[in-house]
Design a protein around this motif. Structure first.
Motif, PDB file in Angstrom:
ATOM      1  N   TYR A   1       0.826  -1.206   0.000  1.00 37.94           N
ATOM      2  CA  TYR A   1       0.000   0.000   0.000  1.00 37.94           C
ATOM      3  C   TYR A   1       0.858   1.253   0.000  1.00 37.94           C
TER       4      TYR A   1
ATOM      5  N   GLU B   1      -5.167 -14.204 -17.807  1.00 33.93           N
ATOM      6  CA  GLU B   1      -6.475 -14.235 -17.132  1.00 33.93           C
ATOM      7  C   GLU B   1      -6.360 -14.872 -15.747  1.00 33.93           C
ATOM      8  N   GLU B   2      -5.637 -15.992 -15.684  1.00 35.52           N
ATOM      9  CA  GLU B   2      -5.524 -16.716 -14.413  1.00 35.52           C
ATOM     10  C   GLU B   2      -4.850 -15.859 -13.345  1.00 35.52           C
ATOM     11  N   ILE B   3      -3.738 -15.228 -13.720  1.00 28.07           N
ATOM     12  CA  ILE B   3      -2.988 -14.454 -12.730  1.00 28.07           C
ATOM     13  C   ILE B   3      -3.775 -13.204 -12.326  1.00 28.07           C
TER      14      ILE B   3
ATOM     15  N   ILE C   1      -6.920 -13.119 -11.934  1.00 28.77           N
ATOM     16  CA  ILE C   1      -7.844 -13.606 -10.895  1.00 28.77           C
ATOM     17  C   ILE C   1      -7.099 -13.742  -9.571  1.00 28.77           C
ATOM     18  N   ALA C   2      -5.890 -14.292  -9.626  1.00 33.46           N
ATOM     19  CA  ALA C   2      -5.114 -14.474  -8.394  1.00 33.46           C
ATOM     20  C   ALA C   2      -4.816 -13.137  -7.732  1.00 33.46           C
ATOM     21  N   ALA C   3      -4.581 -12.096  -8.560  1.00 32.07           N
ATOM     22  CA  ALA C   3      -4.234 -10.786  -8.004  1.00 32.07           C
ATOM     23  C   ALA C   3      -5.479  -9.966  -7.691  1.00 32.07           C
ATOM     24  N   GLY C   4      -6.651 -10.439  -8.127  1.00 34.75           N
ATOM     25  CA  GLY C   4      -7.880  -9.682  -7.908  1.00 34.75           C
ATOM     26  C   GLY C   4      -7.905  -8.393  -8.694  1.00 34.75           C
TER      27      GLY C   4
ATOM     28  N   GLU D   1       4.146 -14.859  -4.327  1.00 31.67           N
ATOM     29  CA  GLU D   1       2.958 -14.935  -3.476  1.00 31.67           C
ATOM     30  C   GLU D   1       1.707 -15.216  -4.318  1.00 31.67           C
ATOM     31  N   LEU D   2       1.629 -14.613  -5.493  1.00 33.75           N
ATOM     32  CA  LEU D   2       0.440 -14.791  -6.332  1.00 33.75           C
ATOM     33  C   LEU D   2       0.336 -16.217  -6.852  1.00 33.75           C
ATOM     34  N   THR D   3       1.457 -16.759  -7.321  1.00 38.35           N
ATOM     35  CA  THR D   3       1.409 -18.094  -7.909  1.00 38.35           C
ATOM     36  C   THR D   3       1.600 -19.177  -6.864  1.00 38.35           C
ATOM     37  N   ARG D   4       1.994 -18.809  -5.653  1.00 43.79           N
ATOM     38  CA  ARG D   4       2.357 -19.769  -4.595  1.00 43.79           C
ATOM     39  C   ARG D   4       3.415 -20.740  -5.110  1.00 43.79           C
TER      40      ARG D   4
END
Lengths: 372, 186
Positions: free
Chosen positions: A4, A117-119, A121-124, A296-299
């Motif tokens: 932030y 698209e997938e990532i 979604i993971a990142a919102g 962190e996003l993809t774990r």
């Protein structure tokens, strides 16, 4: 620094950058009026001391009345340039690399679109548009000023060498740049500093989709422009200024004039370079944060580690991507490995931290999560 | 007098921002849950096409295909709102699909089939999206729950009608939890 704070900082810095850019134009115009058109600060006082009763004198006063054309024009140009740079930065960056939207009918490019698209979604985040740069060297960058209007571009060479996991790591790295508003700052900077060069490149016909080979030749033009643009302006103004400078600024000792003039020129030459150097050094810190966020996003830090290793081992420069947008890329497209050297020069000029350090930081993360 | 007034105003402002923060998070949680639903629906729509594309070649895997179709029907019949049940049924479907994707590898004719490859990529894509939307939901859910449970918000949260949301978890007996058996003897 958390995400932030990073977001706020980037938004703030973008505004500061725009203000500095306009101020720079104002400075340019003021100097132009002062040295070349001979605008004397004393002239307004001069006018008030004259007696307006005598008709002949009052005619002279009107003649003396000075309109600072240089300042006004420079201010208008500066405002328009900074506004259009902010609005069109994305398009300029894409055009300069010859990128085109990924084609869903091509199996490899379809996979890339799917991963974006997938990532997202993971990142919102809203889904960025997927672009392809026709270049055989693996590289990737993101651009755009708003989160819902951004682009992730990868080279065709990246798609050829990456598997799904690695590609997801790269896309996640770029996605975190979008989430942190890094791309807003970087895209604006690119547009402002490189605007003149990019536009001139477009005028000579480089930015089209077919312009792969033209871009190849044009590869380092933005770099020349960084120092070349203000230098060129400065010397042009300098030539005219020394000719008319003495006549213009009456009531001031010549040596004061000379010193002021030299300071003006030096400021004009150094200001963009200084700001570039500053941004370069700040941009290195962002890479670590983006790497960490990607993990962190993809774990899955291992995907990005293996991707970075592959990109690193492909030593060739990314010829379609000019030096002007080096700081946007996942690895320096110049292929010069400025970041691998140590010392003052690379500390100032490198856009990315040493790859070994980035990989090591990610490996430490992967070790903490052996299950990942 | 003035001091107590200031204290009341400060507490009022704090309460307001806390309440608004919790509302925002709760809406984000609801939205994230809907995202999972969108992806699950996508998967349900995809399966009939996939099954009919591979049916001809995979004659000897009727049982696997049957399981996928049954799991899909079971997942679609879950009443909306019943998250535990939905998670369990969708978990079974994920496991059945995983088995199908593994078997597909042993059919060279399928691997060469462009239509099947397209559908398989579509399936991988959807599976990943389900995974990522689940992950995003759990992240934001945890954030919402933590915010309610930390001091001093915990004193007011339940008074204002906020309840911790359930994470998307696999039931203990879900087939998705089973270790994948890898046979390397060939």
């Amino acid at each position: 620094m958390n995400i932030y704070e990073q977001q706020e900082e980037n938004k703030k810095n973008t505004v500061i950058l725009l203000v500095i850019f306009v101020c720079f134009f104002l400075f340019l115009g003021l100097g132009f009026d002062f040295f070349i058109l001979g605008w004397n600060v004393n002239q307004t006082q001069l006018k008030s001391t004259y007696d307006p009763v005598t008709a002949t004198y009052s005619a002279k006063v009107v003649e003396q009345h000075f309109v600072p054309f240089g300042t006004i024009i420079a201010l208008i140009v500066g405002c328009i340039a900074s506004f259009s740079g902010y609005r069109n930065g994305k398009r300029l960056v894409l055009a300069s690399t010859g990128a085109y939207p990924a084609n869903p009918d091509d199996p490899q490019e379809k996979i890339f679109i799917n991963i974006v698209e997938e990532i997202a979604i993971a990142a919102g985040l809203p889904k960025p548009v997927a672009y392809i740069v026709p270049d055989p060297d693996p590289n990737a960058f993101a651009t755009g000023v708003d989160q819902d209007d951004s682009v992730i571009a990868v080279t065709r060479g990246l798609l050829d060498v990456m598997n799904r996991e690695e590609l997801a790591g790269v896309v996640a790295h770029e996605m975190s740049h979008i989430r942190n508003y890094d791309v807003r700052l970087m895209t604006t900077l690119t547009a402002l500093v490189g605007a003149v060069n990019l536009i001139s490149g477009l005028v000579t016909g480089g930015g089209s989709r077919r312009g792969y080979y033209r871009n190849r030749r044009r590869g380092n033009i933005p770099a020349v422009g960084l120092a070349g643009m203000p230098g060129g302006l400065g010397s042009r103004f300098g030539g005219a200024g020394s000719a008319s400078g003495r006549g213009g600024a009456a009531g001031m000792p010549p040596y004061v004039m000379a010193i002021l003039f030299v300071i003006w020129i030096i400021m004009i030459i150094l200001a963009p370079m200084l700001s570039t150097i500053l941004t370069m050094s700040v941009s290195r810190q962002r890479e670590y944060l983006a790497d960490a966020t990607a993990a962190e996003l993809t774990r899955n830090p291992k995907g990005l580690i293996s991707a970075l290793e592959k990109i690193y081992s492909a030593t060739g420069p990314t010829t379609s991507i000019g030096k002007g947008i080096a700081h946007l890329c996942i690895i320096d497209p110049r292929g010069s490995y400025m970041e691998e050297r140590s010392g003052a020069a690379s500390d100032l000029m490198a856009t990315h931290p040493p790859m070994q350090k980035r990989i090591l930081a990610l490996k430490a993360m992967a070790y903490q999560h052996p299950g990942a | 007098m003035i001091v107590s007034l200031i204290v009341i105003v400060v507490i009022g402002i704090w309460l307001m921002s806390m309440y608004n923060g919790l509302i925002t998070l709760r809406n984000n949680v609801a939205n994230a849950l809907r995202q999972i639903d969108v992806q699950l629906k996508r998967r349900h729509d995809l399966i009939p096409n996939l099954v009919s594309a591979v049916k001809g070649e995979m004659k000897f895997e009727q049982e696997t295909l049957e399981k996928v179709v049954q799991a899909r029907a079971a997942a679609m019949s879950v009443k909306p709102g019943n998250m535990k049940d939905l998670a369990a049924k969708e978990g079974e479907l994920t496991a059945a699909l995983g088995r199908l994707m593994m078997l597909k590898e042993s059919y060279p004719s399928l691997k060469a089939n462009e239509e099947v490859n397209k559908l398989m990529e579509e399936l991988t894509h959807t599976e990943n999206q389900i995974g990522f939307s689940r992950q995003f939901y759990n992240d934001i859910c945890t954030k919402f729950n933590t915010k309610q449970q930390v001091f001093p918000t915990n004193i007011f949260a339940s008074m204002l009608g906020f309840k911790p949301e359930e994470l998307w978890e696999l039931p203990a007996d879900s087939p998705e939890r089973e270790n994948v058996k890898v046979d390397l003897s060939f």
